[in-house]
Design an enzyme around this catalytic site. Structure first.
Site, PDB file in Angstrom:
ATOM      1  N   GLU A  40       0.811  -1.191  -0.126  1.00 50.01           N
ATOM      2  CA  GLU A  40      -0.043  -0.053   0.189  1.00 50.01           C
ATOM      3  C   GLU A  40       0.959   1.261   0.059  1.00 50.01           C
ATOM      4  O   GLU A  40       2.094   1.151   0.431  1.00 50.01           O
ATOM      5  CB  GLU A  40      -0.930   0.158   1.040  1.00 50.01           C
ATOM      6  CG  GLU A  40      -2.070  -1.079   1.135  1.00 50.01           C
ATOM      7  CD  GLU A  40      -2.894  -1.122   2.339  1.00 50.01           C
ATOM      8  OE1 GLU A  40      -2.847  -0.072   3.270  1.00 50.01           O
ATOM      9  OE2 GLU A  40      -3.991  -1.794   2.231  1.00 50.01           O
ATOM     10  N   ARG A  97      -5.974   6.822 -23.711  1.00 45.57           N
ATOM     11  CA  ARG A  97      -6.529   6.209 -25.266  1.00 45.57           C
ATOM     12  C   ARG A  97      -7.652   5.487 -24.824  1.00 45.57           C
ATOM     13  O   ARG A  97      -8.232   4.972 -25.684  1.00 45.57           O
ATOM     14  CB  ARG A  97      -4.955   5.201 -25.402  1.00 45.57           C
ATOM     15  CG  ARG A  97      -3.953   5.967 -26.184  1.00 45.57           C
ATOM     16  CD  ARG A  97      -2.774   4.944 -26.506  1.00 45.57           C
ATOM     17  NE  ARG A  97      -2.158   4.475 -25.733  1.00 45.57           N
ATOM     18  CZ  ARG A  97      -1.153   3.421 -25.692  1.00 45.57           C
ATOM     19  NH1 ARG A  97      -0.709   3.083 -26.975  1.00 45.57           N
ATOM     20  NH2 ARG A  97      -0.477   2.989 -24.761  1.00 45.57           N
ATOM     21  N   GLN A  98      -7.937   5.264 -23.572  1.00 47.22           N
ATOM     22  CA  GLN A  98      -9.300   4.268 -23.289  1.00 47.22           C
ATOM     23  C   GLN A  98     -10.349   5.637 -23.226  1.00 47.22           C
ATOM     24  O   GLN A  98     -10.950   5.692 -21.842  1.00 47.22           O
ATOM     25  CB  GLN A  98      -9.058   3.484 -22.221  1.00 47.22           C
ATOM     26  CG  GLN A  98      -8.057   2.317 -22.423  1.00 47.22           C
ATOM     27  CD  GLN A  98      -7.792   1.434 -21.365  1.00 47.22           C
ATOM     28  OE1 GLN A  98      -8.915   1.007 -20.730  1.00 47.22           O
ATOM     29  NE2 GLN A  98      -6.456   1.091 -20.754  1.00 47.22           N
ATOM     30  N   ASP A 169      -0.446   7.625 -38.047  1.00 45.57           N
ATOM     31  CA  ASP A 169      -1.397   7.170 -37.997  1.00 45.57           C
ATOM     32  C   ASP A 169      -2.763   8.293 -38.106  1.00 45.57           C
ATOM     33  O   ASP A 169      -2.409   9.544 -37.662  1.00 45.57           O
ATOM     34  CB  ASP A 169      -2.050   6.166 -36.804  1.00 45.57           C
ATOM     35  CG  ASP A 169      -1.732   6.839 -35.420  1.00 45.57           C
ATOM     36  OD1 ASP A 169      -2.268   8.180 -35.250  1.00 45.57           O
ATOM     37  OD2 ASP A 169      -1.498   6.141 -34.475  1.00 45.57           O
ATOM     38  N   LYS A 192      -2.841   3.297 -40.532  1.00 45.27           N
ATOM     39  CA  LYS A 192      -2.364   2.111 -39.674  1.00 45.27           C
ATOM     40  C   LYS A 192      -3.468   1.325 -39.198  1.00 45.27           C
ATOM     41  O   LYS A 192      -4.461   1.846 -38.812  1.00 45.27           O
ATOM     42  CB  LYS A 192      -1.614   2.701 -38.709  1.00 45.27           C
ATOM     43  CG  LYS A 192      -1.285   1.829 -37.329  1.00 45.27           C
ATOM     44  CD  LYS A 192      -0.577   2.846 -36.341  1.00 45.27           C
ATOM     45  CE  LYS A 192      -1.629   2.878 -35.336  1.00 45.27           C
ATOM     46  NZ  LYS A 192      -1.052   3.401 -33.866  1.00 45.27           N
ATOM     47  N   ARG A 194      -4.059  -1.647 -36.164  1.00 41.53           N
ATOM     48  CA  ARG A 194      -3.429  -2.034 -34.859  1.00 41.53           C
ATOM     49  C   ARG A 194      -4.004  -3.683 -34.831  1.00 41.53           C
ATOM     50  O   ARG A 194      -5.172  -4.086 -35.160  1.00 41.53           O
ATOM     51  CB  ARG A 194      -4.075  -1.413 -33.679  1.00 41.53           C
ATOM     52  CG  ARG A 194      -3.559  -1.946 -32.569  1.00 41.53           C
ATOM     53  CD  ARG A 194      -3.451  -1.188 -31.305  1.00 41.53           C
ATOM     54  NE  ARG A 194      -2.584  -0.075 -31.230  1.00 41.53           N
ATOM     55  CZ  ARG A 194      -1.337  -0.123 -31.127  1.00 41.53           C
ATOM     56  NH1 ARG A 194      -0.607  -1.302 -30.743  1.00 41.53           N
ATOM     57  NH2 ARG A 194      -0.501   0.976 -31.015  1.00 41.53           N
ATOM     58  N   ASP A 218       3.891  12.726 -33.399  1.00 38.84           N
ATOM     59  CA  ASP A 218       2.749  12.073 -32.685  1.00 38.84           C
ATOM     60  C   ASP A 218       2.765  12.441 -31.194  1.00 38.84           C
ATOM     61  O   ASP A 218       3.796  12.893 -30.687  1.00 38.84           O
ATOM     62  CB  ASP A 218       2.808  10.630 -32.944  1.00 38.84           C
ATOM     63  CG  ASP A 218       1.302   9.633 -32.732  1.00 38.84           C
ATOM     64  OD1 ASP A 218       0.450  10.360 -32.492  1.00 38.84           O
ATOM     65  OD2 ASP A 218       1.327   8.604 -33.145  1.00 38.84           O
ATOM     66  N   THR A 223       5.043   1.378 -27.261  1.00 41.68           N
ATOM     67  CA  THR A 223       5.907   0.174 -27.729  1.00 41.68           C
ATOM     68  C   THR A 223       6.688   0.698 -28.658  1.00 41.68           C
ATOM     69  O   THR A 223       7.987  -0.021 -28.826  1.00 41.68           O
ATOM     70  CB  THR A 223       4.989  -0.987 -28.298  1.00 41.68           C
ATOM     71  OG1 THR A 223       4.482  -0.780 -29.412  1.00 41.68           O
ATOM     72  CG2 THR A 223       3.800  -1.451 -27.314  1.00 41.68           C
ATOM     73  N   THR A 226       4.415   1.756 -33.990  1.00 40.77           N
ATOM     74  CA  THR A 226       3.809   2.664 -34.825  1.00 40.77           C
ATOM     75  C   THR A 226       4.869   3.548 -35.284  1.00 40.77           C
ATOM     76  O   THR A 226       4.944   3.561 -36.685  1.00 40.77           O
ATOM     77  CB  THR A 226       2.798   3.674 -34.056  1.00 40.77           C
ATOM     78  OG1 THR A 226       1.966   2.846 -33.522  1.00 40.77           O
ATOM     79  CG2 THR A 226       2.330   4.592 -34.940  1.00 40.77           C
TER      80      THR A 226
HETATM   81  C1  R5P Z   1      -2.270   6.035 -31.159  1.00 41.60           C
HETATM   82  O1  R5P Z   1      -3.180   6.565 -31.427  1.00 41.60           O
HETATM   83  C2  R5P Z   1      -1.423   7.029 -30.515  1.00 41.60           C
HETATM   84  O2  R5P Z   1      -1.431   8.103 -31.024  1.00 41.60           O
HETATM   85  C3  R5P Z   1      -0.145   6.356 -30.816  1.00 41.60           C
HETATM   86  O3  R5P Z   1       0.215   6.381 -32.320  1.00 41.60           O
HETATM   87  C4  R5P Z   1       0.069   5.089 -30.186  1.00 41.60           C
HETATM   88  O4  R5P Z   1      -0.279   4.957 -28.907  1.00 41.60           O
HETATM   89  C5  R5P Z   1       1.512   4.460 -30.351  1.00 41.60           C
HETATM   90  O5  R5P Z   1       1.447   3.064 -29.755  1.00 41.60           O
HETATM   91  P1  R5P Z   1       2.786   2.208 -30.159  1.00 41.60           P
HETATM   92  O6  R5P Z   1       4.058   3.098 -29.920  1.00 41.60           O
HETATM   93  O7  R5P Z   1       2.537   1.141 -28.971  1.00 41.60           O
HETATM   94  O8  R5P Z   1       2.661   1.419 -31.273  1.00 41.60           O
END
Ligand code: R5P
Length: 309
Positions: A40, A97-98, A169, A192, A194, A218, A223, A226
């Site tokens: 905790e 992102r969610q 993207d 792009k 996913r 971006d 990760t 992209t």
């Molecule tokens: C997505 O909409 C974001 O703008 C990034 O392009 C995305 O989150 C990148 O994710 P990752 O580096 O895992 O491909």
């Protein structure tokens, strides 16, 4: 005369908190943050914040659940110590992102995070490049969303390249378009798909990259897939040098060995001290921008002054 406000650091990005504190000439507030043996989080504010304006700096990244909970507990402690106002300075707003129900059975996590912050006692938010601007509307309190684009622009004005700005993207369309407009350049976009949490596939590229230097722009690289797939696609279509310009960077350092890239430009919205040893990485600090935003709140000035400075 010492000003009547406190700046407290969460544990997610201490160097950035220290930099902001130095710019504002106000030492960081004393706070005791610990993880207890049962995992905790324990928080103790070691200052008298009664009737003071308080700012807490915390990014929700890398260990997002921990840092979010830590932030909520700090805010609760400040509220119960009768701070006059509590502003959460969240350089990187995680869970963004969610932000919609794109299929059955999923939460709207960004909305839940906004509700939790408000419920804990936050009454103002300062943040940088939200994943989508609509997230501002998830809050019923003032949200100052800053743009880090201008910090990158200065770097590219120095380089004076003949380039094409490319959004890797569709989600990056707005940031890439405004970046290109500010540099007076053309822009292109990548379609792009996913495949899963770690892998993406490029369908199509819109724009002529042949014999051009490319700036991939971006809000976030997580990760890094992209970025890597976008760079591969540009190279296959005849692009020359590739620069990556990302506001919030979580990427593993392996990407810095990828020969497709000339250079990476990131901000320090997320603690990334490990990137600084790589010669092809330039970290641009958001400290001055955040300090100015805090100063705006303290002086009750409109955020419009930020765009003029
Ligand atoms: C997505 O909409 C974001 O703008 C990034 O392009 C995305 O989150 C990148 O994710 P990752 O580096 O895992 O491909």
């Amino acid at each position: 005369m010492k000003e009547n406000f406190f700046l407290f650091p969460g544990s997610s990005n201490l160097p950035l908190s220290q930099e902001i504190s130095k710019i504002l000439k106000n030492p960081l507030g004393k706070i005791n943050l610990k993880t207890l043996p049962d995992n905790e989080i324990s928080v103790e504010i070691l200052e008298d914040v009664h009737d003071c304006d308080v700012f807490v700096v915390q990014s929700i990244a890398k260990n997002p659940n921990y840092y979010l909970m830590e932030l909520l507990l700090i805010v609760d402690a400040l509220k119960r110590s009768r701070a006059r106002s509590i502003c959460a300075v969240i350089p990187y707003f995680g869970y963004a992102r969610q932000d919609r129900r794109d299929k059955e059975g999923v939460p709207i996590s960004a909305k839940l995070v906004a509700d939790l912050l408000e419920k804990a006692g936050v009454n103002k938010i300062i943040t940088i490049n939200l994943h989508s601007a609509q997230i501002q509307g998830f809050f019923n309190i003032p949200v100052m969303e800053l743009s880090a684009s201008s910090l990158f622009l200065k770097e590219f004005q120095k380089l004076s390249l003949k380039t094409l700005v490319v959004g890797p993207d569709f989600g990056s369309y707005k940031i890439a378009k405004s970046f290109a407009k500010d540099l007076n350049l053309e822009y292109g976009l990548i379609d792009k798909k996913r495949i899963d949490e770690r892998n993406v596939k490029v369908n199509t590229i819109f724009g002529n990259v042949l014999d051009k230097d490319i700036i991939l722009v971006d809000d976030l690289s997580s990760t890094g897939d992209t970025l890597i797939k976008a760079a591969d696609c540009c190279k296959k279509n005849g692009a020359k040098k590739i620069f990556a310009c990302i506001v919030h960077a979580l990427v593993d350092t392996n990407i810095f060995e990828n020969e497709a890239f000339e250079k990476f430009y990131f901000t320090n919205s997320i603690s990334n001290i490990e990137y600084t040893e790589f010669k092809n990485v330039e970290i641009i600090s958001v400290g001055p921008l955040l300090a100015k935003a805090i100063r705006c709140f303290l002086d009750s000035k409109s955020a419009l002054v930020l765009s003029k400075s």
